[in-house]
Each structure stands twice: as C-alpha cells, then as structure tokens.
Design a protein around this motif. Structure first.
Motif, PDB file in Angstrom:
ATOM      1  N   LEU A 239      10.377 -18.661  -3.327  1.00  0.00           N
ATOM      2  CA  LEU A 239      11.562 -18.558  -2.458  1.00  0.00           C
ATOM      3  C   LEU A 239      11.414 -17.403  -1.480  1.00  0.00           C
ATOM      4  N   LYS A 240      10.717 -16.347  -1.910  1.00  0.00           N
ATOM      5  CA  LYS A 240      10.530 -15.161  -1.065  1.00  0.00           C
ATOM      6  C   LYS A 240       9.206 -15.209  -0.308  1.00  0.00           C
ATOM      7  N   ASN A 241       8.434 -16.285  -0.542  1.00  0.00           N
ATOM      8  CA  ASN A 241       7.172 -16.482   0.159  1.00  0.00           C
ATOM      9  C   ASN A 241       6.225 -15.288  -0.033  1.00  0.00           C
ATOM     10  N   GLN A 242       6.117 -14.826  -1.262  1.00  0.00           N
ATOM     11  CA  GLN A 242       5.231 -13.689  -1.522  1.00  0.00           C
ATOM     12  C   GLN A 242       4.787 -13.710  -2.984  1.00  0.00           C
ATOM     13  N   LYS A 243       3.746 -12.936  -3.265  1.00  0.00           N
ATOM     14  CA  LYS A 243       3.250 -12.803  -4.624  1.00  0.00           C
ATOM     15  C   LYS A 243       3.779 -11.481  -5.191  1.00  0.00           C
ATOM     16  N   PRO A 244       4.462 -11.516  -6.346  1.00  0.00           N
ATOM     17  CA  PRO A 244       4.998 -10.274  -6.915  1.00  0.00           C
ATOM     18  C   PRO A 244       3.877  -9.285  -7.248  1.00  0.00           C
ATOM     19  N   LYS A 245       4.158  -8.026  -7.050  1.00  0.00           N
ATOM     20  CA  LYS A 245       3.206  -6.972  -7.398  1.00  0.00           C
ATOM     21  C   LYS A 245       3.969  -5.717  -7.780  1.00  0.00           C
ATOM     22  N   VAL A 246       3.297  -4.857  -8.552  1.00  0.00           N
ATOM     23  CA  VAL A 246       3.799  -3.513  -8.805  1.00  0.00           C
ATOM     24  C   VAL A 246       2.789  -2.548  -8.213  1.00  0.00           C
ATOM     25  N   LEU A 247       3.201  -1.807  -7.188  1.00  0.00           N
ATOM     26  CA  LEU A 247       2.353  -0.777  -6.581  1.00  0.00           C
ATOM     27  C   LEU A 247       2.695   0.540  -7.258  1.00  0.00           C
ATOM     28  N   TRP A 248       1.814   0.957  -8.183  1.00  0.00           N
ATOM     29  CA  TRP A 248       2.112   2.116  -9.040  1.00  0.00           C
ATOM     30  C   TRP A 248       1.432   3.365  -8.471  1.00  0.00           C
ATOM     31  N   PHE A 249       2.248   4.236  -7.824  1.00  0.00           N
ATOM     32  CA  PHE A 249       1.732   5.475  -7.243  1.00  0.00           C
ATOM     33  C   PHE A 249       1.729   6.566  -8.315  1.00  0.00           C
ATOM     34  N   THR A 250       0.580   7.166  -8.557  1.00  0.00           N
ATOM     35  CA  THR A 250       0.468   8.242  -9.538  1.00  0.00           C
ATOM     36  C   THR A 250      -0.261   9.431  -8.914  1.00  0.00           C
TER      37      THR A 250
ATOM     38  N   ARG B  65       8.804  -8.640   3.855  1.00  0.00           N
ATOM     39  CA  ARG B  65       8.551  -8.722   2.425  1.00  0.00           C
ATOM     40  C   ARG B  65       9.746  -8.157   1.651  1.00  0.00           C
ATOM     41  N   HIS B  66      10.017  -8.750   0.497  1.00  0.00           N
ATOM     42  CA  HIS B  66      11.144  -8.334  -0.337  1.00  0.00           C
ATOM     43  C   HIS B  66      10.639  -7.289  -1.337  1.00  0.00           C
ATOM     44  N   THR B  67      11.159  -6.068  -1.211  1.00  0.00           N
ATOM     45  CA  THR B  67      10.633  -4.941  -1.993  1.00  0.00           C
ATOM     46  C   THR B  67      11.760  -4.157  -2.648  1.00  0.00           C
ATOM     47  N   PHE B  68      11.336  -3.273  -3.562  1.00  0.00           N
ATOM     48  CA  PHE B  68      12.259  -2.267  -4.092  1.00  0.00           C
ATOM     49  C   PHE B  68      11.435  -1.071  -4.535  1.00  0.00           C
TER      50      PHE B  68
ATOM     51  N   ILE C 195       8.226  -7.299  -4.714  1.00  0.00           N
ATOM     52  CA  ILE C 195       7.123  -6.331  -4.693  1.00  0.00           C
ATOM     53  C   ILE C 195       7.749  -4.976  -5.008  1.00  0.00           C
ATOM     54  N   VAL C 196       7.330  -4.399  -6.131  1.00  0.00           N
ATOM     55  CA  VAL C 196       7.962  -3.173  -6.618  1.00  0.00           C
ATOM     56  C   VAL C 196       7.031  -1.992  -6.368  1.00  0.00           C
ATOM     57  N   LEU C 197       7.580  -0.933  -5.795  1.00  0.00           N
ATOM     58  CA  LEU C 197       6.833   0.297  -5.584  1.00  0.00           C
ATOM     59  C   LEU C 197       7.400   1.364  -6.523  1.00  0.00           C
TER      60      LEU C 197
END
Length: 637
Positions: free
Chosen positions: A462-473, A496-499, A541-543
C-alpha cells in the motif's frame, strides 16, 4: 592331521572365542559415573586404583606409571594411581584435577565410563559437565576433614541434575586408623545435610584408595563394615533403564536422513519410551501426525526400538519434520512453550546480564533466549535463598526465561534430554551456563498470537516500499540523531513513509522508567526493537538513533526482523572528536564523576565489527552522510 589343518582349526577356535567375547561385552550394561567432592579427597587416586584392579592398564602404561611415580608422584608410593587420570601438565605439577577426565574400563559384569571431576570451586562448571550425563556419583570425603563446603556444593549439584544413585565414599580411612566412630560421625553429618537438599538415600562405605581397602573386596581393616566393596556395588547397582522405556515416546530429531530419492527418515536417539512400526506419532511443535513405517539402523531394520537407542524412523506420510523437532507418541505428546521457570548454574567469568539475548540449546533445539534477573540464588552451605540481581561464576539461581519461539520440553525431573539446556554467548560462542527447566509459566499457555487478514506485505504494498529498520549506532556526540534526521528528510522528499525513533525522545515516554545501567540499557534497546518491528509490520521505514553500545543487543534486534530488513549504520566518530563536540556537556559531567555509566568513559562501547553501512563524520558533513546512506539502501521497493 597336518600342521596346516591344526593351525587353521586353532585360528578358527581363537576367532570363535573372540567373537564370543565381543558378543558378551557388546550386550553388557553401561554405567556412567563420576567421582566428585572437595580438593584432595582422592578422586583421581580412586579411579586409578579401579583401573589398576580391573586389569585395564597395559604393561607399557604400567612401566611409564611406575617411572612417573618416582619423579612427579607422591613420595613413598611405588605407584601414584592419580597419574593415570591427571593428564594435564598443570594437574601433575600441582597434584590437582583441573579438567574433567573420562576413562573407560570393564569387568566381567558391566562396562563403565567414569568422569574424574575437579574439586576446586573455580572448576565447578567442569564438574557440572561431567555430572550431566552420569547415572551414579561417588562422593568422596577425606576421613580427616569430614563434610566440607565443596562436598555440599557437589552433592547439591548431583541432586539438581537428577543423579539418584550416590555412593558416599569415606576415603583415607588408613590415615585415621580405620576408626569406626569417626566414620559414623561423618556419615551422620552427611545424612543430615542430604535430607535438607532432597537426597532420599545414599550408600556409605569406608575406603582407602591408596591401599585398596573395600575397593574390590572387603578389607580386614574394617571388620565392622558389613556392606559390599565399591566395585561390587558399581557392578550391581540398578540403572532404572526400564523406567525410561515405560514413558511415552520422545525422540529429538538430530538430522533428516536422505541418502537418495527412495529413502527419507528422521534420525536421532530415543530419549524416552519405545516405538514399533505401525505406531502413531506426532511431530512437535507443528503437531503433524503420521505412522511409523520402518525403524532403520546400520545393522538392519528393527521390530522395536527403546530409550537409549539411536535409530532412523521412516514415516508413512511426507510430513514436514527437521532437525530440532521432536517425534512423540501421538496420544501423549509433550508441551511446547516459550516462557519458563528454570534453575541455572552460571559457568562464565563474566556475570549474567539480565535481559541480554543468549542462545539456548535444548536437545537438538537451538533458540534465542533472554534471562530475567534471578528470583533468588541458593547458598549451598545453608540452603538459604538469597536475593540477587545477577549470577556470577558458579552461582546457582532460579530465574524466568523467555525464548523467541516455542520449544518442545518436559520438566528436567521427568526427562533430562527435553528438560536440560545450556546457554551460549552469542558473540563469543562460549558456553556460559547450564540449566534445568521446572515448568512453563501459565501466562505462556494463555497468550496466543491473534492472526489478522491484512499482512505486513499488504501494508508495505500500500505504501509502495519495502520496510526497513535503519539502525544508527555510535558514541554520544557522534551525530547519529542529526544524520538520521537528514536521512528522513531525503526519504520524505522521495514520498517514503518513515518514522524516526530517537534515543532521548523515547526516554521521555516509553522508556522513562529505565536508567543507564547495563541491564537498563539492554531493556531500552529490547523495547525499541519491539516497537521498530511493529512499525515495519505496518510497512514503515523506521530510523533509530541510539548509542546501543552492545553488539549482542543490536544482533538481538536484527534477529527480530526478516533477513535484509535490519540495516546497521555505524556513525564512526573517534571518542576525542565526540568529546570535543559535547553539545550537551555530558562528557564533562562524566569526567567529573557526576554522570555514572556513561558510554566511552566508565561504560564500554562495542563498535560494529561488520556494519552494513559506515559513515565517518570527520570526513563527511551530516548532509553528505545522509546522501551516501540513501544511495546505499536504494532501491527502496
């Protein structure tokens, strides 16, 4: 009769004798036992004496033993029997046992595998290893010293791992002139302690490993002892094999046996019960059912297999079954659960970290597990339950554990194979603990996953994207939040739909109850990982921007997500650069001792060894770093 015929017939008779001998020994029962107790109680000497008296020493070994006894053995002894077992150079130099030494010997009545366990407290973890597979324990006590702390510890552990047959061997009776009163006092002292910890019975006997008193035959030095000698007891003690065979079928699958397209079977050792062709079985945890069509072994097919035998079971139906599954009786299967109460013996120099993910290996099953702070630890001297926040080396505690998926189990008291487990550090792969499951927690049985019709794939489409977790450390001040914010701005422009989950922001709400101790940091990351997982289920897509200092916790979050969805981004900034920036003044406070457990100062940071993306903020601006990251994760569909 010619000489050739005579030789032929003689050889044939010898061959027949050998075959008969091998046949006899093949069907002897096998007793696994350990010797344990405190330091210098004579465990190694006793095993050496058993090997010597059972004629299990070759001539060249005897000659070498006699030579070694003159140089490194105990003075005054023609043969130092302990040298037969103490194989490590450090053991011979110090006259102590460090590692578990296994020895095989045989008599006319039975075969034996004996484990010589170390007596020093620091090597208690090695003793648990030996005890885990034993049927009997020979608990040695120095007649001069009586019941000691390590005697109590080893007795508690033997009872804990389910050893029912205990021989209390009061050793070195020759050094107290075979005094019956002292012997009786030691037995009475031990009996009182044994009753406290639940040991229902034991067999006591006075011995001397050096002189051989009451080892293979009753000694004239102890006419008051009316029991059997040690060897006779070992040869005749009941192994309770029938008890295991009378239980419902349990066979953990070791591997799928598929040598060709015409054969498919499931191999493993039967842990309990028996099985015949035609028996109905159930494969757990899937619950699929079938019928046994054949029991295959290297020696041919069997009409029946029982507990202790390693076999390959062939089934009538092509059902899904693989390593880690358990084949069980269809009408009486074991439980599957993901939350338990367990007793844990900690074996690592580094303390248990509550909340950290470890590997749990139970039978052929391997899952990720987290251990909660112990309910209590056990003082083996007083049997007192003591409050504790963690477990240190050799500590014994009771705690709740949670696995990442259901495992098939039974209480350890009912089944060692499906109730006993080890804990493995995910980073070092070292075995750090051993445990015994008591029962599953009731809430684990009452909580079920509710299936929904709209899948995570549907949300993502529905969001036309592949979910990902961008984990900044990275360290505090490295620029994680700034770069993550720039990345989200670029993704927003790309529709892109992010949080963005920021470390400081999360601690204002979801994690405001957590501090900055190692345990709290782990729980902080666990909660964030669970929230990030839910957001990817929604197709986002989660940051995340968190110091997340420990590799094990970053790997824990990676394991929560489908392969390829967790992107570890190392914001690589040297400590001195991060400290120079110190926008919040945190490093200054930490250096002054005003801020405890601060990463990089008095709490460690474990940088990623192989991050998915690395950005160096000394060489890149935040905007440049963000542009580089977005290009690395593209395409996003």
């Amino acid at each position: 009769m010619s000489d050739a015929e005579t030789i032929y017939k003689t050889d044939a008779l010898i061959a027949d004798d050998i075959d008969a001998y091998l046949e006899t020994h093949q069907h002897k029962s096998l007793l696994r036992f350990i010797t344990c107790g405190s330091v210098d109680d004579g465990k190694s000497t006793l095993i050496g004496r058993l090997l010597y008296d059972s004629k299990m020493i070759f001539e060249d070994q005897l000659e070498a033993l006699q030579a070694d006894s003159k140089t490194v053995g105990t003075q005054g002894q023609e043969i130092d029997f302990a040298l037969l077992v103490d194989g490590l150079a450090a053991e011979r130099e110090q006259g102590i046992t460090i590692d578990v030494a296994y020895r095989f010997f045989s008599t006319e009545k039975r075969k034996f595998i004996v484990a010589d366990c170390p007596g020093h407290e620091q090597y208690t973890r090695n003793m648990v290893t030996g005890a885990s597979t034993a049927d009997l324990a020979v608990m040695l006590i120095d007649a001069r010293k009586g019941v000691l702390v390590q005697t109590r510890r080893h007795s508690y552990l033997c009872n804990l791992v389910g050893i029912k047959n205990i021989v209390l061997a009061i050793n070195k009776m020759d050094l107290i002139d075979y005094d019956q009163e002292k012997y009786d006092a030691i037995v009475a002292d031990y009996a009182a302690f044994a009753k406290e910890i639940g040991i229902e019975s034991f067999t006591a006997m006075p011995i001397s490993g050096i002189n051989g008193d009451n080892i293979t035959e009753n000694s004239a030095n102890t006419p008051w002892y009316k029991g059997t000698p040690l060897m006779a007891h070992l040869e005749t003690v009941s192994l309770n094999l029938d008890a295991d065979q009378d239980k419902p079928l349990r066979m953990p699958v070791q591997w799928v046996n598929r040598p060709n397209l015409d054969f498919r079977g499931f191999s493993g050792q039967i842990a309990a019960g028996s099985v015949k062709p035609g028996d109905a079985i159930r494969v757990l945890p899937s619950g699929k059912t079938s019928t046994v069509s054949k029991i295959a072994t290297l020696d041919g097919d069997l009409d029946e297999a029982v507990a202790g035998q390693s076999v390959t079971l062939c089934l009538d139906d092509e059902i899904d079954c693989s390593r880690g599954d358990v084949i069980a009786a269809s009408d009486d299967p074991p439980e599957a659960s993901d939350q338990f109460e367990a007793t844990i013996v900690w074996m690592d120099d580094e303390d248990l970290v509550p909340g950290r993910a470890y590997w749990l290996k139970l039978g052929t099953q391997m899952v990720s597990v987290t251990v909660q702070a112990p309910k209590y630890t056990v003082n083996v001297n007083t049997m007192e339950h003591m409050a504790a926040k963690t477990l240190d080396l050799n500590a014994i505690g009771v705690a709740e554990i949670a696995t990442d998926k259901p495992i098939v189990f039974e209480a350890y008291a009912d089944n060692r194979t499906l109730g006993g487990f080890i804990l493995i550090d995910k980073i070092t792969n070292a075995t750090v603990g051993a445990g015994m499951l008591h029962f599953s927690l009731r809430r684990a049985q009452n909580v079920h996953w509710q299936a929904t019709d709209i899948t995570r794939e549907a949300h993502a489409d529905l969001k036309n994207q592949k979910p990902k977790v961008l984990w900044f450390t990275g360290l505090s001040g490295s620029g994680k939040s700034t770069i993550a914010n720039e990345v989200e701005k670029l993704l927003n422009v790309m529709n892109r739909h992010t949080f963005l989950l920021d470390g400081d922001n999360v601690r204002h709400g979801l994690n405001k109850d957590l501090g900055f101790t190692e345990t709290d940091r782990i729980e902080n990351i666990r909660r964030v990982g669970e929230v990030a997982k839910l957001m990817t289920d929604a197709g986002l897509i989660v940051l995340t921007a968190f110091i997340s200092p420990f590799r094990a916790e970053r790997e824990m979050v990676r394991a929560m997500l489908p392969e390829g969805e967790f992107i570890e981004i190392f914001v690589d900034t040297p400590l001195e650069v991060a400290e120079q920036r110190d926008v919040k003044g945190l490093y200054k406070k930490a250096r002054a001792g005003e801020l405890k457990n601060f990463t990089g100062i008095d709490s460690p940071y474990e940088p990623p060894e192989k991050p998915d993306i690395r950005v160096n903020t000394v060489e890149m601006t935040p905007v440049e770093a963000a542009d580089y990251i977005v290009r690395q994760i593209a395409p996003l569909k």
